[in-house]
Design a protein around this motif. Structure first.
Motif, short mmCIF file in Angstrom:
data_model
loop_
_atom_site.label_atom_id
_atom_site.label_comp_id
_atom_site.label_asym_id
_atom_site.label_seq_id
_atom_site.Cartn_x
_atom_site.Cartn_y
_atom_site.Cartn_z
N ILE A 108 17.83 32.22 -67.38
CA ILE A 108 18.49 32.80 -68.56
C ILE A 108 18.42 34.32 -68.58
N GLY A 109 17.87 34.93 -67.55
CA GLY A 109 17.83 36.37 -67.46
C GLY A 109 16.73 37.02 -68.27
N LEU A 110 15.75 36.24 -68.70
CA LEU A 110 14.66 36.80 -69.48
C LEU A 110 13.61 37.46 -68.59
N LEU A 111 13.47 36.96 -67.40
CA LEU A 111 12.50 37.50 -66.44
C LEU A 111 13.22 37.73 -65.12
N PRO A 112 13.29 38.96 -64.63
CA PRO A 112 13.94 39.22 -63.34
C PRO A 112 13.27 38.41 -62.24
N GLU A 113 14.08 37.84 -61.37
CA GLU A 113 13.52 37.02 -60.30
C GLU A 113 13.02 37.94 -59.18
N PRO A 114 11.73 37.83 -58.81
CA PRO A 114 11.20 38.72 -57.77
C PRO A 114 11.69 38.31 -56.38
N ASP B 297 3.85 43.96 -63.15
CA ASP B 297 4.88 44.06 -64.20
C ASP B 297 5.41 42.69 -64.61
N ASP B 298 5.54 41.79 -63.61
CA ASP B 298 5.98 40.43 -63.93
C ASP B 298 4.97 39.74 -64.84
N MET B 299 3.67 39.96 -64.55
CA MET B 299 2.62 39.33 -65.35
C MET B 299 2.65 39.86 -66.79
N ILE B 300 2.85 41.16 -66.94
CA ILE B 300 2.92 41.74 -68.28
C ILE B 300 4.11 41.16 -69.03
N ARG B 301 5.25 41.04 -68.34
CA ARG B 301 6.42 40.46 -68.99
C ARG B 301 6.13 39.02 -69.43
N GLU C 28 23.67 41.65 -67.82
CA GLU C 28 23.77 43.07 -68.13
C GLU C 28 22.72 43.89 -67.42
N ALA C 29 21.61 43.26 -67.01
CA ALA C 29 20.49 44.03 -66.47
C ALA C 29 20.72 44.44 -65.01
N GLY C 30 21.48 43.61 -64.30
CA GLY C 30 21.67 43.90 -62.87
C GLY C 30 20.35 43.88 -62.14
N ASP C 31 20.20 44.75 -61.20
CA ASP C 31 18.97 44.80 -60.39
C ASP C 31 18.03 45.91 -60.84
#
Length: 290
Positions: free
Chosen positions: A33-39, A52-56, A83-86
């Motif tokens: 759903i675009g809530l967390l960027p996929e690493p 940063d992923d952990m903080i999110r 909307e976030a892109g990369d």
């Protein structure tokens, strides 16, 4: 010195989920759903989650605990899907407007819970099914002993209150009180109801029985009115055959059409005739008193 409370720099999805107190499936959903960027994936093809992923994830978990929806979280993080892109996004969300909306929602839910609790407490205090009716109606019925009303009377009051409000049900309650305390009127009510129900069995609207029963209904209602008045159950604003609907007055026949009953044309004509006769009788009685 205690070691800094930070997770490892790069962990697999299971370790990231365990750290945040969620499930790997939830993390995958956040990606979708675009809530967390996929690493990016490592050499073994698996995702690796950094600080940063952990903080999110911690922000997401805490916001979910506060009742904030995933859609609102996504808006708060400023990353509607696509909307976030990369770009790397700030992990701290702007949640002031979200919290304002959430406060309104929680206030509405709190008010709803209070209403439900009041309804439950009323049922406990008054009893069921009487407690399902408004106070105006139950106050009118309060002096009757338990069991004085028939279950069908209470059912009818529920229907009437749903369609015509507490005043309409209170008017009907006066009739049921009189019927419960006057065996002769109750017997006539039962006889008349059975006779009118027979009109639904293929009787034509111009059958002589229709007019006869209309006259009987009118006479019976006049007797009920007299008993209601004698018992002190009438009030200036109450009119037995006039129900107020959205500021207009409906006839009894029109009111019946709003009820969940399927009357035959013959029975509907009986009601219309009875309503007309009753209106004339009440007008004559008013003129005589003037």
């Amino acid at each position: 010195m205690y070691p800094p409370l930070t997770p490892p720099r790069q962990v697999k999805i299971g370790d990231a989920a365990a750290f945040a107190g969620i499930t790997p499936r939830a993390i995958r959903h956040y990606h979708e759903i675009g809530l967390l960027p996929e690493p990016e994936r490592g050499g073994d093809g698996r995702r690796r989650y950094g600080y940063d992923d952990m903080i999110r994830l911690l922000w997401i978990r805490k916001m979910a605990d506060a009742g904030i929806s995933l859609d609102d979280m996504r808006a708060a993080f400023g990353e509607a899907r696509g909307e976030a892109g990369d770009e790397a996004l700030d992990h701290a969300p702007d949640i002031e407007s979200v919290l304002s909306r959430l406060e309104e929602t929680l206030a509405a839910q709190e008010a709803a819970i209070k209403r439900r609790r009041a309804a439950v407490q009323r049922l406990q205090a008054v009893g069921s099914p009487l407690g399902l009716l408004s106070e105006l109606v139950t106050d009118r019925l309060s002096h009757l002993p338990p069991g004085a009303l028939r279950p069908s009377d209470l059912d009818a009051l529920l229907v009437t209150e749903r369609i015509f409000g507490p005043l309409g049900a209170a008017i009907q309650a006066s009739t049921f009180i009189v019927l419960a305390t006057h065996p002769d009127l109750r017997a006539e009510e039962d006889r008349r109801e059975a006779a009118e129900a027979a009109l639904d069995d293929g009787v034509e609207p111009d059958d002589p029985r229709v007019e006869e029963l209309a006259v009987q209904r009118c006479a019976h209602q006049m007797a009920l009115n007299q008993a209601i008045e004698a018992a002190g159950l009438d009030a200036p604003e109450e009119k037995i055959f006039e129900i107020y609907d959205a500021g207009t007055v409906m006839s009894a026949a029109a009111a019946i059409t709003k009820m969940p009953y399927d009357y035959s044309p013959a029975r509907m004509r009986c009601l219309e005739l009875a309503g007309r006769l009753l209106g004339e009788a009440l007008a004559d009685a008013h003129s005589a008193d003037s």
